[in-house]
Design an enzyme around this catalytic site. Sequence first.
Site, short mmCIF file in Angstrom:
data_model
loop_
_atom_site.label_atom_id
_atom_site.label_comp_id
_atom_site.label_asym_id
_atom_site.label_seq_id
_atom_site.Cartn_x
_atom_site.Cartn_y
_atom_site.Cartn_z
N LYS A 198 -9.74 67.07 58.29
CA LYS A 198 -10.76 66.51 59.17
C LYS A 198 -12.13 66.94 58.67
CE LYS A 198 -12.27 66.44 63.97
NZ LYS A 198 -11.93 66.86 65.34
N LYS B 253 -9.07 62.21 58.44
CA LYS B 253 -10.06 61.68 59.38
C LYS B 253 -11.46 62.04 58.93
CE LYS B 253 -11.62 62.62 64.02
NZ LYS B 253 -11.47 63.40 65.20
C1 PBG Z 1 -12.44 66.77 68.84
C2 PBG Z 1 -12.23 65.43 68.28
C3 PBG Z 1 -13.23 64.63 67.74
C4 PBG Z 1 -12.63 63.42 67.45
C5 PBG Z 1 -11.28 63.50 67.79
N1 PBG Z 1 -11.04 64.77 68.30
C6 PBG Z 1 -14.68 64.85 67.56
C7 PBG Z 1 -15.20 66.06 66.97
O1 PBG Z 1 -14.55 66.74 66.17
O2 PBG Z 1 -16.33 66.39 67.34
C8 PBG Z 1 -13.38 62.25 66.89
C9 PBG Z 1 -12.79 60.93 67.09
C10 PBG Z 1 -13.71 59.79 66.89
O3 PBG Z 1 -14.88 59.92 66.49
O4 PBG Z 1 -13.24 58.66 67.15
N2 PBG Z 1 -11.66 67.79 68.41
#
Ligand code: PBG
Length: 344
Positions: free
Chosen positions: A209, A266
């Site tokens: 991520k 992601k």
């Molecule tokens: C939080 C989380 C995030 C997303 C999914 N889980 C955002 C972040 O890390 O701040 C993002 C998903 C999206 O932007 O569609 N743990």
Amino acid sequence: MEKMINSAYTPPLDLIRRPRRNRQSAAIRDLVRENRVHAADLIQPIFVKDGSGAPEPVGSMPGIERVGLKQLLAEVTQLATLGIRAVALFPSIDPALKDARGKYAVSEKNWFFGVIRKLKAEVPDILVVADVALDPYTTHGHDGVLDSAGDVANDETVHILTHYATQLAAAGTDIVAPSDMMDGRIGAIRDELDREGFTQTSILAYAVKFASAYYGPFRDAVGSSKGKGVPTLDKRTYQLDPANLREALLEARLDEDQGADILMVKPAGLYLDVISAVKAGTLLPVAAYQVSGEYAQIHAAAKAGWLDLEKARDESLLAIKRAGGDIILTYFARDVARSLIKAG
Ligand code: PBG
């Protein structure tokens, strides 16, 4: 002297290979198509709120709403009829219930567990994926608890997350999805789940991520952002540097070794090289998350009349499949499933 071009007669080129033969009709294009997106590959993320008030639209995500239980049940029932097999739930927590440690997450009173319970009772065949991270519950919006220096404390956060994951499993969650990027959390969560008897609860690891600008609209939706729309949160001490591929592969390997059932990358569209490299390095299923900013971007351009919404959407998802994404989390899931049915 200049050569005369006679357009009346052009002798055929002496070609053995004419790739255009395989593109000359819809029928042959269908026949030779290498990748397809199916409804069963898609996971619909859904923002859930407490109570049964009217759904609240998310401004930066056209067509996406925060829904209460009643609407959630209706929506998931409909998704099931469209051939969607899984939903990923994200709670939107009342600011009054947040604190710096995100304590409400693991409270017995957390309404989110009740919602999952009722959803599984009502639509048992749909797989429920639930994010495991503290950001919906913390006042500062970080995915974990902070140490005295203001950084996210790794081991303490992991400890809390293992409890949260177990409570999610107890409520009926089929797949827990740690999204926090703490070190060692997959192994710790697997241990705790097994110890509590949840050996069949799967782990979808947000293994790779990146610290991305494309989470802005999501942070609006769950209220984890301070500034509206623009992500002001700096998560670079735990999320990956977008410059790094080798480090991404290291993260994927560690999560696989710790017992992840599915590895996720992601965001998706900007990281197709990462998806294909992760795919090449594992025998586990690979998921990709087309995040809120990717969705918002396509919608915004379509609204301005600059892109065809459906064509840009379908192309974006096909690219993720081609790169190696077996499973795609996308806010477009319902719309795509519908248009696949329409197309026959
Ligand atoms: C939080 C989380 C995030 C997303 C999914 N889980 C955002 C972040 O890390 O701040 C993002 C998903 C999206 O932007 O569609 N743990």
